[in-house]
Design an enzyme around this catalytic site. Structure first.
Site, PDB file in Angstrom:
ATOM      1  CG  ASN A  77     -14.006   1.071  -4.369  1.00  0.00           C
ATOM      2  OD1 ASN A  77     -14.436   0.068  -3.824  1.00  0.00           O
ATOM      3  ND2 ASN A  77     -12.872   1.643  -4.008  1.00  0.00           N
ATOM      4  CG  ASP A  99      -2.281   0.575   0.992  1.00  0.00           C
ATOM      5  OD1 ASP A  99      -2.330   1.816   0.866  1.00  0.00           O
ATOM      6  OD2 ASP A  99      -3.291  -0.154   0.932  1.00  0.00           O
ATOM      7  CG  HIS A 152      -5.721   3.309   1.220  1.00  0.00           C
ATOM      8  ND1 HIS A 152      -5.181   2.069   0.916  1.00  0.00           N
ATOM      9  CD2 HIS A 152      -6.981   3.298   0.723  1.00  0.00           C
ATOM     10  CE1 HIS A 152      -6.082   1.358   0.254  1.00  0.00           C
ATOM     11  NE2 HIS A 152      -7.184   2.067   0.126  1.00  0.00           N
ATOM     12  CB  SER A 211      -9.638   0.003  -0.058  1.00  0.00           C
ATOM     13  OG  SER A 211      -9.049   0.297  -1.292  1.00  0.00           O
TER      14      SER A 211
END
Length: 474
Positions: free
Chosen positions: A329, A193, A239, A402
């Protein structure tokens, strides 16, 4: 070097934040190739194992910038070419002796841009829960008042009440696995990430420490930063820290707790604040396998189909790593296929994850298709954020696939804590055969050929049923 954080989730959630410095990492010059963003003037060239790069003569007008790999897998070289001629040079290199493939160095946008922040009240009233005795986290015995999870779902506005803050853990039945003695102990999960807050109060105890940080195949004390090519994989946006908390936040009486509260987190920073190149991400994916991590969470995706992604994930699964990917998404924007999750149907060790709401229906944003292996809670998920973003309360609600992928990564860690020698294929079979298709109201399991094609795959992930399956069959 610790990177500054400039990602503020929302003013409502992070009202306590002060103004933060601008990020240092900047995206390179980008172009559009085959309809997708790519680094201008660069391509990737993969050489077969046994080929010595010192013996390779670069094509005229190009030069090798960097490369990585080993004798078995081969070498992936980042090659500089004239801007505007990336596709022509990739085609030319692909015909050279010893070359497996050549392609653009595509750019992956930071997934932070797709997740949605959710402002929810944190007032609560006590309610008793049947919990394993070692668990002291206060959120297990509190529920929000009112209707904090009211949201637009596939079927319209659905109201949820008396939902625990950590509803995702209860929906996967993780506490029943803990009660059986499996909490993720002995398992390391790579979070590929934009970094992880290594000093967060709910994560610090579960950050992996490398016994040999100078190992050239697995460098770094707590992971590695492939975006800036250094040994500090600290978070630059939030995130990655949120993802890490969902997987393995400690059961320490503070904040939240992860699906596998005694698993270790290896921070693999392969995305900068503005995104990352395929070259960075492939390095991170290979690193997870070379370090021997059982699970690698990937809450990101690209519109560009890449041979390098297929290559390195195939390599990693053969070494025993399970790669968990978010499905994407974009359902409301056309349900765009994302990669590498699109390889899930053909790589058994790649698990694609869709998102559900607290009513067990597909979250409206969650992509659907035959690449969705299972679904998991992904709407209104409370987890950790970098302490610098809100020092007095470093937690926030986010939603997106996520947030669903790390629920499954945590469940996979629980399975490995029970059966360390599971293969990626065995893990996939266990998840598929035990996923709950009743809660999601599916017409078939999997649902790929139904009118709701690929909304849930095999169903809602069920940690306890999966545990029972692996204990009985492997």
């Amino acid at each position: 070097m610790r990177k500054p954080i400039a990602f503020v989730i929302t003013a409502a959630i992070l009202a306590a934040c002060n103004t933060q410095p601008a990020p240092q990492t900047q995206a390179p010059e980008l172009t559009t190739l085959n309809g997708n963003p790519a680094v201008a003037g660069e391509i990737l060239v993969k050489y077969q194992g046994g080929v010595s790069l010192s013996s390779v003569q670069p094509l005229r007008g190009s030069r090798q910038v960097s490369a990585f790999g080993d004798a078995d897998w081969g070498q992936l070289a980042r090659v500089q070419v004239p801007k505007g001629q990336e596709l022509a040079f990739a085609e030319a290199y692909s015909h050279q002796a010893g070359v497996e493939y050549a392609e653009p160095n595509y750019w992956v946008e930071n997934p932070r841009e797709e997740v949605q922040a959710v402002s929810l009240p944190k007032t609560s009233a006590p309610r008793l829960q049947a919990l394993p005795s070692p668990i002291t986290d206060k959120y297990f015995v509190e529920v929000p008042t009112g209707d904090p999870f009211a949201t637009a779902s596939v079927g319209g506005n659905v109201n949820y009440s008396n939902v625990p803050y950590l509803w995702g853990i209860y929906r996967t039945r993780a506490p029943a696995v803990w009660a059986a003695g499996y909490t993720g102990q002995g398992v390391t999960v790579a979070v590929i990430d934009e970094g992880v807050d290594l000093n967060h109060e709910d994560l610090a105890a579960n950050i992996w420490t490398n016994p040999n940080p100078n190992n050239p195949s697995c460098p770094g004390l707590h992971g590695y930063d492939f975006a800036d090519d250094d040994a500090d994989p600290s978070d630059t946006g939030g995130h990655g820290t949120h993802v890490a908390g969902t997987i393995a936040a400690a059961a320490n009486g503070k904040g939240v707790v992860g699906q596998a509260p005694e698993a270790k987190i290896a921070a693999v920073r392969a995305l900068g604040y503005l995104g990352g190149s395929n070259y960075m991400l492939v390095r991170g994916l290979k690193y997870a396998a070379d370090c021997g991590f059982k699970v690698a969470n990937n809450s990101w995706g690209s519109g560009a189909k890449s041979k390098a992604f297929y290559d390195v994930i195939s390599y990693g699964t053969q070494k025993g790593t399970v790669y968990v990917f978010s499905a994407g998404n974009s359902f409301r924007e056309g349900n765009r296929l994302s990669w590498p999750v699109g390889y899930s149907p053909v790589i058994p060790g790649l698990i694609g994850v869709g998102a559900t709401s607290a009513n067990n229906l597909r979250a409206g944003f969650s992509d659907a298709g035959d690449y969705v292996t299972v679904a998991a809670p992904g709407q209104g998920i409370l987890s950790t954020i970098p302490t610098v973003q809100n020092p007095s309360d470093p937690y926030a609600y986010l939603q997106g696939t996520s947030m669903a992928a790390p629920q499954v990564s945590g469940v996979v860690a629980l399975l490995f804590s029970a059966k360390p020698n599971l293969t990626p294929l065995q893990v996939r079979v266990a998840l598929e055969r035990t996923a709950n298709a009743s809660l999601t109201g599916q017409l078939a399991k999997p649902d790929y050929r139904t009118q709701n094609a690929g909304w849930y795959g095999y169903g809602l992930v069920d940690a306890k049923a999966a545990l029972d399956y692996v204990l009985a069959n492997y």
